[in-house]
Motif scaffolding. Sequence first.
Motif, PDB file in Angstrom:
ATOM      1  N   ALA A 173       0.922  -1.124  -0.112  1.00 34.32           N
ATOM      2  CA  ALA A 173      -0.180   0.106  -0.038  1.00 34.32           C
ATOM      3  C   ALA A 173       0.772   1.164  -0.103  1.00 34.32           C
ATOM      4  O   ALA A 173       1.860   1.199   0.715  1.00 34.32           O
ATOM      5  N   GLN A 174       0.302   2.327  -0.596  1.00 30.85           N
ATOM      6  CA  GLN A 174       1.026   3.410  -0.715  1.00 30.85           C
ATOM      7  C   GLN A 174       0.591   4.378   0.143  1.00 30.85           C
ATOM      8  O   GLN A 174      -0.683   4.384   0.373  1.00 30.85           O
ATOM      9  N   GLN A 175       1.328   5.231   0.922  1.00 36.67           N
ATOM     10  CA  GLN A 175       0.903   6.286   1.678  1.00 36.67           C
ATOM     11  C   GLN A 175       1.037   7.505   0.873  1.00 36.67           C
ATOM     12  O   GLN A 175       1.711   8.049   0.438  1.00 36.67           O
ATOM     13  N   GLU A 176      -0.279   8.142   0.947  1.00 35.62           N
ATOM     14  CA  GLU A 176      -0.230   9.855   0.511  1.00 35.62           C
ATOM     15  C   GLU A 176       0.286  10.854   1.322  1.00 35.62           C
ATOM     16  O   GLU A 176      -0.060  10.719   2.461  1.00 35.62           O
ATOM     17  N   VAL A 177       1.063  11.782   0.692  1.00 33.41           N
ATOM     18  CA  VAL A 177       1.568  12.525   1.759  1.00 33.41           C
ATOM     19  C   VAL A 177       1.589  14.082   0.977  1.00 33.41           C
ATOM     20  O   VAL A 177       1.483  14.083  -0.220  1.00 33.41           O
ATOM     21  N   LEU A 178       1.703  15.025   1.726  1.00 37.61           N
ATOM     22  CA  LEU A 178       2.175  16.478   1.169  1.00 37.61           C
ATOM     23  C   LEU A 178       3.492  16.654   1.256  1.00 37.61           C
ATOM     24  O   LEU A 178       4.105  16.503   2.617  1.00 37.61           O
ATOM     25  N   PHE A 179       4.294  17.273   0.473  1.00 40.30           N
ATOM     26  CA  PHE A 179       5.686  17.763   0.475  1.00 40.30           C
ATOM     27  C   PHE A 179       5.718  19.396   0.533  1.00 40.30           C
ATOM     28  O   PHE A 179       4.995  19.875  -0.453  1.00 40.30           O
ATOM     29  N   ILE A 180       6.190  19.897   1.776  1.00 48.87           N
ATOM     30  CA  ILE A 180       6.055  21.161   2.025  1.00 48.87           C
ATOM     31  C   ILE A 180       7.266  21.573   2.490  1.00 48.87           C
ATOM     32  O   ILE A 180       7.960  21.457   3.369  1.00 48.87           O
ATOM     33  N   GLN A 181       7.927  22.744   1.508  1.00 48.95           N
ATOM     34  CA  GLN A 181       9.267  23.344   1.885  1.00 48.95           C
ATOM     35  C   GLN A 181       9.274  24.970   1.807  1.00 48.95           C
ATOM     36  O   GLN A 181       8.275  25.328   1.309  1.00 48.95           O
ATOM     37  N   GLY A 182       9.889  25.360   2.760  1.00 45.94           N
ATOM     38  CA  GLY A 182       9.933  26.768   2.714  1.00 45.94           C
ATOM     39  C   GLY A 182      11.143  27.587   3.961  1.00 45.94           C
ATOM     40  O   GLY A 182      11.810  26.746   4.261  1.00 45.94           O
ATOM     41  N   ILE A 183      11.107  28.687   3.722  1.00 46.60           N
ATOM     42  CA  ILE A 183      12.204  29.469   4.774  1.00 46.60           C
ATOM     43  C   ILE A 183      11.434  30.665   5.281  1.00 46.60           C
ATOM     44  O   ILE A 183      10.654  31.605   4.677  1.00 46.60           O
ATOM     45  N   PHE A 184      11.849  30.878   6.759  1.00 43.14           N
ATOM     46  CA  PHE A 184      11.579  31.848   7.524  1.00 43.14           C
ATOM     47  C   PHE A 184      12.759  32.642   7.655  1.00 43.14           C
ATOM     48  O   PHE A 184      13.945  32.198   7.430  1.00 43.14           O
ATOM     49  N   LEU A 214       7.675  30.060   0.295  1.00 43.08           N
ATOM     50  CA  LEU A 214       7.012  28.908   0.608  1.00 43.08           C
ATOM     51  C   LEU A 214       7.019  28.222  -0.922  1.00 43.08           C
ATOM     52  O   LEU A 214       6.285  28.855  -1.813  1.00 43.08           O
ATOM     53  N   SER A 215       7.647  27.064  -1.147  1.00 42.43           N
ATOM     54  CA  SER A 215       7.432  26.402  -2.429  1.00 42.43           C
ATOM     55  C   SER A 215       6.129  25.970  -2.646  1.00 42.43           C
ATOM     56  O   SER A 215       5.459  25.794  -1.679  1.00 42.43           O
ATOM     57  N   PRO A 216       5.835  25.484  -4.004  1.00 42.72           N
ATOM     58  CA  PRO A 216       4.290  25.113  -4.277  1.00 42.72           C
ATOM     59  C   PRO A 216       4.414  23.710  -3.403  1.00 42.72           C
ATOM     60  O   PRO A 216       5.180  22.950  -3.486  1.00 42.72           O
ATOM     61  N   VAL A 217       3.275  23.739  -2.934  1.00 39.00           N
ATOM     62  CA  VAL A 217       2.721  22.282  -1.962  1.00 39.00           C
ATOM     63  C   VAL A 217       2.537  21.240  -3.055  1.00 39.00           C
ATOM     64  O   VAL A 217       1.839  21.406  -3.959  1.00 39.00           O
ATOM     65  N   ARG A 218       3.343  19.970  -2.816  1.00 38.76           N
ATOM     66  CA  ARG A 218       3.121  18.926  -3.752  1.00 38.76           C
ATOM     67  C   ARG A 218       2.590  17.908  -2.989  1.00 38.76           C
ATOM     68  O   ARG A 218       2.587  17.492  -1.781  1.00 38.76           O
ATOM     69  N   ARG A 219       1.530  17.029  -3.868  1.00 41.01           N
ATOM     70  CA  ARG A 219       0.753  15.901  -3.311  1.00 41.01           C
ATOM     71  C   ARG A 219       1.430  14.789  -4.045  1.00 41.01           C
ATOM     72  O   ARG A 219       1.355  14.688  -5.146  1.00 41.01           O
ATOM     73  N   ALA A 220       1.856  13.609  -3.257  1.00 45.02           N
ATOM     74  CA  ALA A 220       2.318  12.523  -3.875  1.00 45.02           C
ATOM     75  C   ALA A 220       2.239  11.097  -3.190  1.00 45.02           C
ATOM     76  O   ALA A 220       1.853  11.333  -2.057  1.00 45.02           O
ATOM     77  N   HIS A 221       2.504  10.348  -3.823  1.00 47.32           N
ATOM     78  CA  HIS A 221       2.543   8.860  -2.813  1.00 47.32           C
ATOM     79  C   HIS A 221       4.021   8.304  -2.727  1.00 47.32           C
ATOM     80  O   HIS A 221       5.052   8.664  -3.391  1.00 47.32           O
ATOM     81  N   LEU A 222       4.016   7.803  -1.298  1.00 50.72           N
ATOM     82  CA  LEU A 222       5.123   7.264  -0.967  1.00 50.72           C
ATOM     83  C   LEU A 222       4.944   5.664  -1.011  1.00 50.72           C
ATOM     84  O   LEU A 222       4.054   5.172  -0.765  1.00 50.72           O
ATOM     85  N   PRO A 223       6.067   4.942  -1.595  1.00 45.78           N
ATOM     86  CA  PRO A 223       6.046   3.356  -1.505  1.00 45.78           C
ATOM     87  C   PRO A 223       5.586   3.170  -0.038  1.00 45.78           C
ATOM     88  O   PRO A 223       6.024   3.567   0.899  1.00 45.78           O
ATOM     89  N   GLY A 224       4.765   1.902   0.032  1.00 50.40           N
ATOM     90  CA  GLY A 224       4.456   1.481   1.234  1.00 50.40           C
ATOM     91  C   GLY A 224       5.433   1.066   2.458  1.00 50.40           C
ATOM     92  O   GLY A 224       5.299   1.009   3.486  1.00 50.40           O
ATOM     93  N   ASN A 225       6.558   0.737   1.875  1.00 47.42           N
ATOM     94  CA  ASN A 225       7.761   0.500   2.777  1.00 47.42           C
ATOM     95  C   ASN A 225       8.605   1.560   3.218  1.00 47.42           C
ATOM     96  O   ASN A 225       9.507   1.474   4.078  1.00 47.42           O
ATOM     97  N   GLN A 226       8.091   2.883   2.914  1.00 41.62           N
ATOM     98  CA  GLN A 226       8.689   4.274   3.282  1.00 41.62           C
ATOM     99  C   GLN A 226       7.984   4.270   4.686  1.00 41.62           C
ATOM    100  O   GLN A 226       6.916   4.210   4.921  1.00 41.62           O
TER     101      GLN A 226
END
Length: 129
Positions: A18-29, A39-51
Amino acid sequence: MTTTLLLLLSMLFRAPSAQQEVLFIQGIFSADGKELVRLSPVRRAHLPGNQTTPRFAEEGVFSFCVFYENGDVDVIHFDALVADDSGKTYHGFFELIIPIKSEQIGRLELRRSATQDLIRRVEGADIQH
């Protein structure tokens, strides 16, 4: 021998996990933590189930709130701290990998945890896939 062969074959040809759906968020204060510089564009992606996904602190200077269209809200606390060679810490770069539910996201909000002041809002439609 047959049992060993079957075991080896099952290890080589595993069903996809099974894959885990995640948000990748990067930024600088800013160094004082008062201003979000980027704040970089927020990305939605899938991580492999073993991650594995990171565990988050129960408190932090900042929080990211994930508002789902079904009314659920997930709150992730974090500190955007970096350190120099002498060990002095200050605010700066942050990167979050947030596990999310399969429901549609309405919006994201970056807030100061102590005051709940809104720093940045990202609409669900603006999340990159």
